[in-house]
Each structure stands twice: as C-alpha cells, then as structure tokens.
Motif scaffolding. Structure first.
Motif, short mmCIF file in Angstrom:
data_model
loop_
_atom_site.label_atom_id
_atom_site.label_comp_id
_atom_site.label_asym_id
_atom_site.label_seq_id
_atom_site.Cartn_x
_atom_site.Cartn_y
_atom_site.Cartn_z
N ALA A 166 0.84 -1.21 0.00
CA ALA A 166 0.00 0.00 0.00
C ALA A 166 0.87 1.25 0.00
O ALA A 166 0.60 2.22 -0.72
CB ALA A 166 -0.92 -0.01 1.22
N LEU A 167 1.93 1.23 0.80
CA LEU A 167 2.84 2.37 0.87
C LEU A 167 3.50 2.61 -0.49
O LEU A 167 3.63 3.76 -0.94
CB LEU A 167 3.89 2.12 1.95
N ALA A 168 3.90 1.52 -1.15
CA ALA A 168 4.53 1.65 -2.47
C ALA A 168 3.58 2.30 -3.47
O ALA A 168 4.01 3.13 -4.29
CB ALA A 168 4.96 0.27 -2.96
N LEU A 172 4.68 5.91 -5.16
CA LEU A 172 5.19 5.72 -6.52
C LEU A 172 5.34 7.02 -7.31
O LEU A 172 6.39 7.25 -7.91
CB LEU A 172 4.29 4.73 -7.27
N PRO A 173 4.34 7.91 -7.31
CA PRO A 173 4.52 9.17 -8.07
C PRO A 173 5.72 9.98 -7.57
O PRO A 173 6.45 10.57 -8.37
CB PRO A 173 3.21 9.93 -7.82
N LEU A 178 11.29 11.99 -8.34
CA LEU A 178 12.66 12.19 -7.86
C LEU A 178 13.71 11.63 -8.81
O LEU A 178 14.75 12.24 -9.03
CB LEU A 178 12.83 11.55 -6.48
N PHE A 179 13.42 10.47 -9.38
CA PHE A 179 14.45 9.79 -10.18
C PHE A 179 14.23 9.88 -11.69
O PHE A 179 15.18 9.71 -12.46
CB PHE A 179 14.53 8.31 -9.77
N VAL A 194 -6.45 9.86 -12.85
CA VAL A 194 -6.96 8.59 -12.30
C VAL A 194 -6.06 7.92 -11.26
O VAL A 194 -6.54 7.11 -10.47
CB VAL A 194 -7.22 7.60 -13.47
N TYR A 195 -4.77 8.23 -11.21
CA TYR A 195 -3.85 7.38 -10.45
C TYR A 195 -4.21 7.23 -8.97
O TYR A 195 -4.23 6.12 -8.43
CB TYR A 195 -2.39 7.86 -10.55
N PHE A 196 -4.47 8.33 -8.27
CA PHE A 196 -4.63 8.27 -6.82
C PHE A 196 -5.92 7.56 -6.41
O PHE A 196 -5.95 6.82 -5.43
CB PHE A 196 -4.54 9.68 -6.23
N ALA A 197 -6.98 7.77 -7.17
CA ALA A 197 -8.22 7.03 -6.90
C ALA A 197 -8.03 5.55 -7.19
O ALA A 197 -8.54 4.69 -6.45
CB ALA A 197 -9.36 7.60 -7.74
#
Length: 215
Positions: A166-168, A172-173, A178-179, A194-197
C-alpha cells in the motif's frame, strides 16, 4: 437452434447500460471524478487527510455513479473532516520532520553513518506502515482517536506485506518524480486523472480481507 442476433442488436447490447463494457466505462469515469475531487481538496495539504478519508468512504460504498460521486465525496469530506484532520496533522508534521532529518544527513554527507541513519529509517518505516492503515481504519471501524491510532499501528506491523504494498502505491509518483522527472511529466495525465483514486481502490482490495476477518 438459436436465432442469430442481427448486428444492430449486438451493438445495442454492447453499449447497453448493463453491458460489461459500459460497466467498465462507468467505473473508470467514477475513478476519474474521484481523483479530481481528491486532488482539489488536497491542495491545502492540511485537508489531505479528510480528502483521503472521503475517497475511501465513497469507494467503499460502491453505490455511487460518476454523476453522484462528487456530491457523495464532499458530503463524506464534511462528515469526516474533523477526525481525519486531527489524525492526519501529527503524521504530516512528523513526516516533514523525518524528511528534513534525512535531507540534513544527505547535505552533510552522513548517509553512511549507521548510528544516525538506521533509527531514522526505522522511524520512517513505522510512520509509513501506520499511515496507510490510519484513514481506512477510521472509515471502516471508527472509534476514538486513540483506538484508531492503536489499530492502525498494529495492523501496519501485523500485515507488513500489505502495508508495504500500500505504501509503495502511494509513494510511486514521488519516486518517479525524484528519479525520472521527465517520465513523471509525461505521465502527468495519469496522475491528474486517475492514479490516486485507482491506488486507493487497489489498497482497499489489499486491506479488505483483513477488515473482513478481524473485528
């Protein structure tokens, strides 16, 4: 012998309200609407906790369409604003403090210091695995602030692989930014629409067996 359907009927069935295709489109539209609502109410960072709690509440009910979802979201936000903010703000401040400490170690080139880095990383891990359960516990179980904190902490450690997964999903964004900053910008429509939902929906699926079996 079965009567063959005409092409027109096949098309009507495919685009019918109860068809699998239209059901999928409706679910996708719901995620887009909720994602936009979530981002809008996260802009003042202090309200991110209440916004996330509202997101979980609407996704949990599974009774809203993309048309009714905004009203349900803002209603859930209003109902849970106080409790979610009281829970979220200390975690926000602690997260900022941990990030500043890590940045200080990096600036002073002390990232190789095991004595300094280990407790900091351990504290950050405990912070993260507790946070990913905090608002789902509030929405699913409720209770006092102390009860929610205790339950989230115990679930974060007891269901470690679910907590890390869940943390990953949530971070992820940030990692991509950062990288791989250029990739992050190319994927901007994904984050905004859409990503966060979708991440919240996947996290709910991860956590659902735990909420079902544990009182």
């Amino acid at each position: 012998m079965k009567e063959k359907k005409p092409l027109k009927q096949h098309i009507l069935d495919f685009f019918g309200d109860s068809s699998p295709f239209m059901t999928l489109v409706g679910k996708g539209a719901l995620l887009v609407v909720l994602n936009v609502c979530w981002l809008a109410l996260c802009l003042p960072v202090v309200t991110a906790g209440a916004s996330t709690a509202a997101l979980y509440a609407v996704l949990q009910s599974e009774e809203y369409s993309y048309l009714s979802a905004p009203f349900a979201f803002f209603r859930a936000f209003r109902i849970r604003a106080r409790e979610a903010t009281v829970l979220w703000l200390p975690f926000l401040m602690l997260g900022i403090l941990l990030a500043l400490d890590l940045r200080l170690l990096l600036l002073r080139q002390m990232m190789n210091s095991v004595l300094l880095l280990t407790p900091l990383l351990l504290a950050a891990a405990l912070w993260g695995v507790t946070l990913v359960w905090l608002l789902p516990v509030l929405v699913r179980r409720g209770g006092t602030i102390g009860q929610v904190l205790r339950s989230a902490f115990l679930l974060g450690l007891g269901e470690l692989w679910r907590s890390l997964a869940a943390l990953a999903l949530w971070v992820l964004p940030g990692i991509v930014f950062l990288f791989y900053a250029r990739t992050f910008l190319r994927l901007a429509p994904l984050w905004l629409l859409v990503y966060f939902a979708l991440a919240a929906r996947l996290i709910m699926a991860l956590q659902e067996p735990v909420f079902r079996k544990k009182p």
